[in-house]
Enzyme design. Structure first.
Site, mmCIF file in Angstrom:
data_model
loop_
_atom_site.group_PDB
_atom_site.id
_atom_site.type_symbol
_atom_site.label_atom_id
_atom_site.label_comp_id
_atom_site.label_asym_id
_atom_site.label_seq_id
_atom_site.Cartn_x
_atom_site.Cartn_y
_atom_site.Cartn_z
ATOM 1 N N CYS A 194 14.861 -23.009 -48.801
ATOM 2 C CA CYS A 194 15.639 -21.788 -49.016
ATOM 3 C C CYS A 194 14.958 -20.587 -48.355
ATOM 4 C CB CYS A 194 15.794 -21.545 -50.520
ATOM 5 S SG CYS A 194 16.474 -19.939 -50.959
ATOM 6 N N CYS A 222 14.628 -17.395 -50.455
ATOM 7 C CA CYS A 222 13.604 -17.574 -51.506
ATOM 8 C C CYS A 222 12.234 -17.134 -50.998
ATOM 9 C CB CYS A 222 13.526 -19.043 -51.934
ATOM 10 S SG CYS A 222 15.018 -19.682 -52.716
#
Length: 282
Positions: A33, A36
């Site tokens: 991700c 993230c």
């Protein structure tokens, strides 16, 4: 402990139980991700800055999919704020540091609440001298919240620091000048009328009749210190040093520096006269 990695073994303790003691910020993330990876450094930075005011609990959603599923996580990154065992706020997707701060500030103690609480403990024990620096810090950090200012005034009055009390009262906004404010003004006025000892009255008269009498000025300064009337004491001592830096084998300078140390580095009066002494000496 400011930052932890969560697994099935510690989830109950650190996500639920800990949230009854302080806010827990859960960061659900994964290696793949991208957002993230930009969000996590922000959360870690804030967790370090706030130094334990909240717990940052990191959950790798791929490795801990059972936990992610229990919290209903459907996209990454997902951040949840836990308080008293329940999620109370959160967001999904990348956020700026300003946005994250705005979220956290709703659930974290204000910067001035801790020194205020410590000061109130000292006040309860009638230790006003220890309360003063904490109250000054809380007053400044709260951007001069009137309720804290009144506590600061009361502590100065208790220590007979009437000029300092008046100076603080002068910073109270007009809108906050209520009955409590008027009571403090009256207390200062009454204390001024009854504060002077016979010794002080006699020395003031001697100084007024002969202001060039350095010995009388020095004795008056010491009497002011004894009666905790610090500004006139400092004014007299600095004036003596302007005339004679080595007066009484350095006793005037020592009395001045001792008083500055006793007031403390953060005291506005100490700061003012430390600068005057520095200018005089250097």
């Amino acid at each position: 402990m400011n930052i932890v990695d969560i697994n099935l073994e510690n989830a109950q303790q650190l996500l639920i139980d800990e949230s009854f003691k302080r806010p827990v910020v859960i960061d659900f993330w994964a290696d793949w991700c991208g957002p993230c990876k930009s969000l996590m450094p922000i959360l870690e930075k804030l967790a370090t800055q706030f130094n334990g005011a909240f717990l940052l609990a990191k959950v790798n959603a791929d490795e801990q999919n059972v936990i992610a599923s229990q919290f209903g996580v459907r996209s990454l990154p997902t951040v949840m704020v836990m308080k008293d065992g329940q999620p109370v706020d959160g967001f999904t997707g990348a956020q700026t540091e300003i946005q994250v701060r705005e979220l956290l500030e709703k659930y974290l103690p204000k910067p001035w609440e801790l020194p205020l609480a410590e000061a109130q403990q000292f006040i309860a024990a009638n230790d006003y001298a220890s309360a003063l620096p904490l109250l000054r810090k809380a007053y400044d950090e709260s951007k001069h919240l009137a309720a804290i200012g009144f506590l600061l005034v009361e502590s100065n009055i208790a220590l007979n620091r009437l000029e300092s009390a008046e100076a603080i009262l002068s910073t109270i906004k007009k809108v906050d000048q209520d009955v409590h404010y008027e009571q403090l003004v009256a207390q200062i006025s009454l204390k001024k009328q009854t504060a002077k000892s016979p010794e002080l009255i006699a020395l003031e008269a001697l100084h007024a009749n002969d202001p060039n009498n350095t010995d009388a000025s020095f004795q008056l300064a010491l009497q002011y210190v004894q009666e905790k009337n610090y500004r006139p004491a400092l004014e007299l001592l600095i004036n003596i040093l302007r005339e004679n830096r080595s007066y009484a084998d350095g006793k005037a300078r020592k009395a001045l520096t001792d008083l500055l140390v006793a007031l403390g580095k953060g005291d506005p009066l100490a700061i003012e006269f430390q600068r005057k002494l520095f200018t005089l000496l250097y």
